[in-house]
Design an enzyme around this catalytic site. Sequence first.
Site, PDB file in Angstrom:
ATOM      1  N   THR A  64      40.869  28.350  40.145  1.00  0.00           N
ATOM      2  CA  THR A  64      40.779  29.023  38.853  1.00  0.00           C
ATOM      3  C   THR A  64      40.240  28.019  37.842  1.00  0.00           C
ATOM      4  OG1 THR A  64      42.630  30.489  39.354  1.00  0.00           O
ATOM      5  CG2 THR A  64      42.048  30.229  37.037  1.00  0.00           C
TER       6      THR A  64
ATOM      7  N   LYS B 142      40.043  36.951  37.180  1.00  0.00           N
ATOM      8  CA  LYS B 142      41.275  36.158  37.286  1.00  0.00           C
ATOM      9  C   LYS B 142      41.918  35.959  35.916  1.00  0.00           C
ATOM     10  CE  LYS B 142      44.517  33.669  39.095  1.00  0.00           C
ATOM     11  NZ  LYS B 142      44.327  32.463  39.930  1.00  0.00           N
TER      12      LYS B 142
END
Length: 297
Positions: free
Chosen positions: A104, A179
């Site tokens: 991420t 995300k």
Amino acid sequence: MEKDGMSMAKVAFLGLGVMGYPMAGHLEAAGHEVTVFNRTAAKAATWAQDHKGGHALTPREAAAGCDFVMACVGNDDDLRAVCLGADGAFAGMSEGAIFVDHTTVSAIVTRELAQLAQDAGLGYVDAPVSGGQAGAENGALSVMCGGAEAQYAAAEPIMAAYGKTVKRLGEVGMGQTAKMCNQICIAGLVQGLSEALHLAEKSGLDGEALVEVISGGAAGSWQMANRHKTMLADEYEHGFAVDWMRKDLAICLQAGDDVGASLPVTALVDQFYKDVQKMGGGRWDTSSLMKRLKSFG
């Protein structure tokens, strides 16, 4: 190479944290030829011994001759470090190989590395994951992908080794955007659940009984089902750490600024997590927002 009628690939996996270690294991179990790299070389050697795979001392060495190179590291700087430079993965990858990033990270580093990959004749798919350590261990992650259709189509069967849901959401960067949406939802849900359980406790209402009654209706959520017991027990060692959540929420807020999206609840909960860090809870899991409320008495 084929196994059960499926084509097997030569794959490198960079980063063997709580997510990467089992993810790489699922690739090996699926029949792929896997070579791993980890910043702490001893951990890569242990993985190779456990899974009868290979390990390398540099990302470049791990990536050499591979069809796919997967990465799951900590942050933007970590990702740049494993991709770039004389010992980076890009230097070892052959033209046409595909880099798949499960970290991420920010849209900035995603676009930067995707362009450098393209310039070098490499494919690039940004593919952050959700599901936590349990999802990684059970091969049941949600994988949110961005990238060219052909490159995604090539990588999807590889990611299926650990992905319960694997979906392309658009061009490079859209996986990271998805995300961020995921993390925004989690932050708001955990704060709401914390406040509900805190009110129940302060009012003398049995928290377990409350959850039993409301979890089957509109108030129900994964967080409620999987975290209410530990929250009521004042235990916060069961999932994604606050330090990492604050890293992600900073990316969310920057992404909101970049496109003009208002994210007031996200900004507020980010500050609540900052309070948790000040309490010494940087490594507590994200449900520790409950701990912050309890600190008020």
